[in-house]
Design a protein around this motif. Structure first.
Motif, PDB file in Angstrom:
ATOM      1  N   THR A 130       7.118   5.311  55.733  1.00  0.00           N
ATOM      2  CA  THR A 130       7.715   6.649  55.763  1.00  0.00           C
ATOM      3  C   THR A 130       6.617   7.690  55.583  1.00  0.00           C
ATOM      4  OG1 THR A 130       9.472   8.025  54.838  1.00  0.00           O
ATOM      5  CG2 THR A 130       8.226   6.689  53.296  1.00  0.00           C
ATOM      6  N   ASP A 131       6.975   8.956  55.711  1.00  0.00           N
ATOM      7  CA  ASP A 131       5.930   9.978  55.571  1.00  0.00           C
ATOM      8  C   ASP A 131       5.636  10.252  54.099  1.00  0.00           C
ATOM      9  OD1 ASP A 131       7.363  12.799  54.875  1.00  0.00           O
ATOM     10  OD2 ASP A 131       8.647  11.592  56.189  1.00  0.00           O
ATOM     11  N   LEU A 132       4.457  10.793  53.853  1.00  0.00           N
ATOM     12  CA  LEU A 132       3.968  10.987  52.490  1.00  0.00           C
ATOM     13  C   LEU A 132       4.838  11.966  51.700  1.00  0.00           C
ATOM     14  CD1 LEU A 132       1.743  10.257  50.479  1.00  0.00           C
ATOM     15  CD2 LEU A 132       0.393  12.144  51.387  1.00  0.00           C
ATOM     16  N   GLY A 133       5.345  13.007  52.326  1.00  0.00           N
ATOM     17  CA  GLY A 133       6.205  13.962  51.633  1.00  0.00           C
ATOM     18  C   GLY A 133       7.476  13.315  51.119  1.00  0.00           C
ATOM     19  N   PHE A 134       8.101  12.483  51.940  1.00  0.00           N
ATOM     20  CA  PHE A 134       9.298  11.761  51.512  1.00  0.00           C
ATOM     21  C   PHE A 134       8.964  10.789  50.390  1.00  0.00           C
ATOM     22  CE2 PHE A 134      12.302   8.218  51.825  1.00  0.00           C
ATOM     23  CZ  PHE A 134      13.502   8.898  51.676  1.00  0.00           C
ATOM     24  N   TRP A 135       7.828  10.110  50.505  1.00  0.00           N
ATOM     25  CA  TRP A 135       7.415   9.164  49.472  1.00  0.00           C
ATOM     26  C   TRP A 135       7.242   9.870  48.130  1.00  0.00           C
ATOM     27  CZ3 TRP A 135       3.207   8.489  46.251  1.00  0.00           C
ATOM     28  CH2 TRP A 135       3.148   7.271  45.590  1.00  0.00           C
ATOM     29  N   PHE A 136       6.589  11.051  48.131  1.00  0.00           N
ATOM     30  CA  PHE A 136       6.439  11.800  46.889  1.00  0.00           C
ATOM     31  C   PHE A 136       7.793  12.217  46.335  1.00  0.00           C
ATOM     32  CE2 PHE A 136       1.850  12.593  47.580  1.00  0.00           C
ATOM     33  CZ  PHE A 136       1.424  12.318  46.297  1.00  0.00           C
ATOM     34  N   ALA A 137       8.700  12.638  47.196  1.00  0.00           N
ATOM     35  CA  ALA A 137      10.016  13.068  46.737  1.00  0.00           C
ATOM     36  C   ALA A 137      10.812  11.914  46.136  1.00  0.00           C
ATOM     37  CB  ALA A 137      10.797  13.691  47.893  1.00  0.00           C
ATOM     38  N   GLN A 138      10.658  10.717  46.680  1.00  0.00           N
ATOM     39  CA  GLN A 138      11.469   9.589  46.232  1.00  0.00           C
ATOM     40  C   GLN A 138      10.796   8.724  45.172  1.00  0.00           C
ATOM     41  OE1 GLN A 138      14.683   9.146  47.118  1.00  0.00           O
ATOM     42  NE2 GLN A 138      14.339  11.163  48.003  1.00  0.00           N
ATOM     43  N   GLN A 139       9.493   8.489  45.288  1.00  0.00           N
ATOM     44  CA  GLN A 139       8.835   7.557  44.378  1.00  0.00           C
ATOM     45  C   GLN A 139       7.595   8.133  43.724  1.00  0.00           C
ATOM     46  OE1 GLN A 139       8.085   4.148  46.786  1.00  0.00           O
ATOM     47  NE2 GLN A 139      10.226   3.599  46.942  1.00  0.00           N
ATOM     48  N   GLY A 140       6.831   8.900  44.450  1.00  0.00           N
ATOM     49  CA  GLY A 140       5.548   9.385  43.944  1.00  0.00           C
ATOM     50  C   GLY A 140       5.679  10.258  42.718  1.00  0.00           C
ATOM     51  N   SER A 141       6.665  11.145  42.712  1.00  0.00           N
ATOM     52  CA  SER A 141       6.815  12.026  41.552  1.00  0.00           C
ATOM     53  C   SER A 141       7.224  11.238  40.310  1.00  0.00           C
ATOM     54  CB  SER A 141       7.821  13.137  41.842  1.00  0.00           C
ATOM     55  OG  SER A 141       9.081  12.614  42.151  1.00  0.00           O
ATOM     56  N   ILE A 142       8.003  10.183  40.484  1.00  0.00           N
ATOM     57  CA  ILE A 142       8.391   9.343  39.349  1.00  0.00           C
ATOM     58  C   ILE A 142       7.180   8.604  38.800  1.00  0.00           C
ATOM     59  CG2 ILE A 142       9.794   7.365  38.643  1.00  0.00           C
ATOM     60  CD1 ILE A 142      11.823   8.280  40.804  1.00  0.00           C
ATOM     61  N   LEU A 143       6.351   8.053  39.698  1.00  0.00           N
ATOM     62  CA  LEU A 143       5.157   7.333  39.245  1.00  0.00           C
ATOM     63  C   LEU A 143       4.165   8.267  38.560  1.00  0.00           C
ATOM     64  CD1 LEU A 143       4.621   4.947  42.288  1.00  0.00           C
ATOM     65  CD2 LEU A 143       5.603   4.404  40.048  1.00  0.00           C
ATOM     66  N   VAL A 144       4.017   9.464  39.091  1.00  0.00           N
ATOM     67  CA  VAL A 144       3.131  10.446  38.449  1.00  0.00           C
ATOM     68  C   VAL A 144       3.687  10.834  37.092  1.00  0.00           C
ATOM     69  CG1 VAL A 144       2.229  12.799  38.616  1.00  0.00           C
ATOM     70  CG2 VAL A 144       2.144  11.293  40.593  1.00  0.00           C
ATOM     71  N   PHE A 145       5.003  11.000  36.983  1.00  0.00           N
ATOM     72  CA  PHE A 145       5.626  11.323  35.702  1.00  0.00           C
ATOM     73  C   PHE A 145       5.360  10.226  34.675  1.00  0.00           C
ATOM     74  CE2 PHE A 145       9.431  11.323  32.910  1.00  0.00           C
ATOM     75  CZ  PHE A 145       9.191  12.529  32.273  1.00  0.00           C
ATOM     76  N   LEU A 146       5.504   8.976  35.076  1.00  0.00           N
ATOM     77  CA  LEU A 146       5.221   7.867  34.161  1.00  0.00           C
ATOM     78  C   LEU A 146       3.753   7.843  33.752  1.00  0.00           C
ATOM     79  CD1 LEU A 146       7.368   5.021  35.746  1.00  0.00           C
ATOM     80  CD2 LEU A 146       7.792   6.240  33.612  1.00  0.00           C
ATOM     81  N   ALA A 147       2.860   8.100  34.695  1.00  0.00           N
ATOM     82  CA  ALA A 147       1.432   8.151  34.374  1.00  0.00           C
ATOM     83  C   ALA A 147       1.141   9.291  33.399  1.00  0.00           C
ATOM     84  CB  ALA A 147       0.613   8.316  35.649  1.00  0.00           C
ATOM     85  N   LEU A 148       1.809  10.420  33.585  1.00  0.00           N
ATOM     86  CA  LEU A 148       1.619  11.546  32.667  1.00  0.00           C
ATOM     87  C   LEU A 148       2.119  11.230  31.262  1.00  0.00           C
ATOM     88  CD1 LEU A 148       2.536  14.596  34.921  1.00  0.00           C
ATOM     89  CD2 LEU A 148       0.295  14.070  33.942  1.00  0.00           C
TER      90      LEU A 148
END
Length: 89
Positions: free
Chosen positions: A52-70
């Motif tokens: 899928t495209d990177l924008g969709f990935w950030f909206a669905q999974q990337g922001s959650i992974l970044v939140f956990l890393a934070l």
């Protein structure tokens, strides 16, 4: 009086560093979740990640992974800050 002034300065330095860490973390989270997932999604649509495209990935999974890393970064950094200021558990 000097002990109270030193303690107040140490408290101010501790809370200043604490608030700075919180603000930086919130800005990173906002940029990743709102910026990459919503505002910059059309610009990121040409980059494929996981089918899928990177924008969709950030909206669905990337922001959650970044939140956990934070969360882990904040816990680690606060433990370090606590040790620096002598308030560790």
């Amino acid at each position: 009086m000097t002990d109270q002034n030193t303690t107040r300065e140490s408290d101010k330095a501790y809370w200043s560093a604490n608030v700075r860490i919180i603000l930086v973390s919130l800005v990173i989270w906002a940029v990743v979740s709102f910026g990459f997932g919503i505002l910059l999604r059309p610009a990121l649509s040409g980059i494929a990640v996981g089918g899928t495209d990177l924008g969709f990935w950030f909206a669905q999974q990337g922001s959650i992974l970044v939140f956990l890393a934070l969360i882990f970064f904040y816990a680690w950094r606060m433990n370090t800050l606590d040790k620096e200021h002598g308030v560790e558990e």
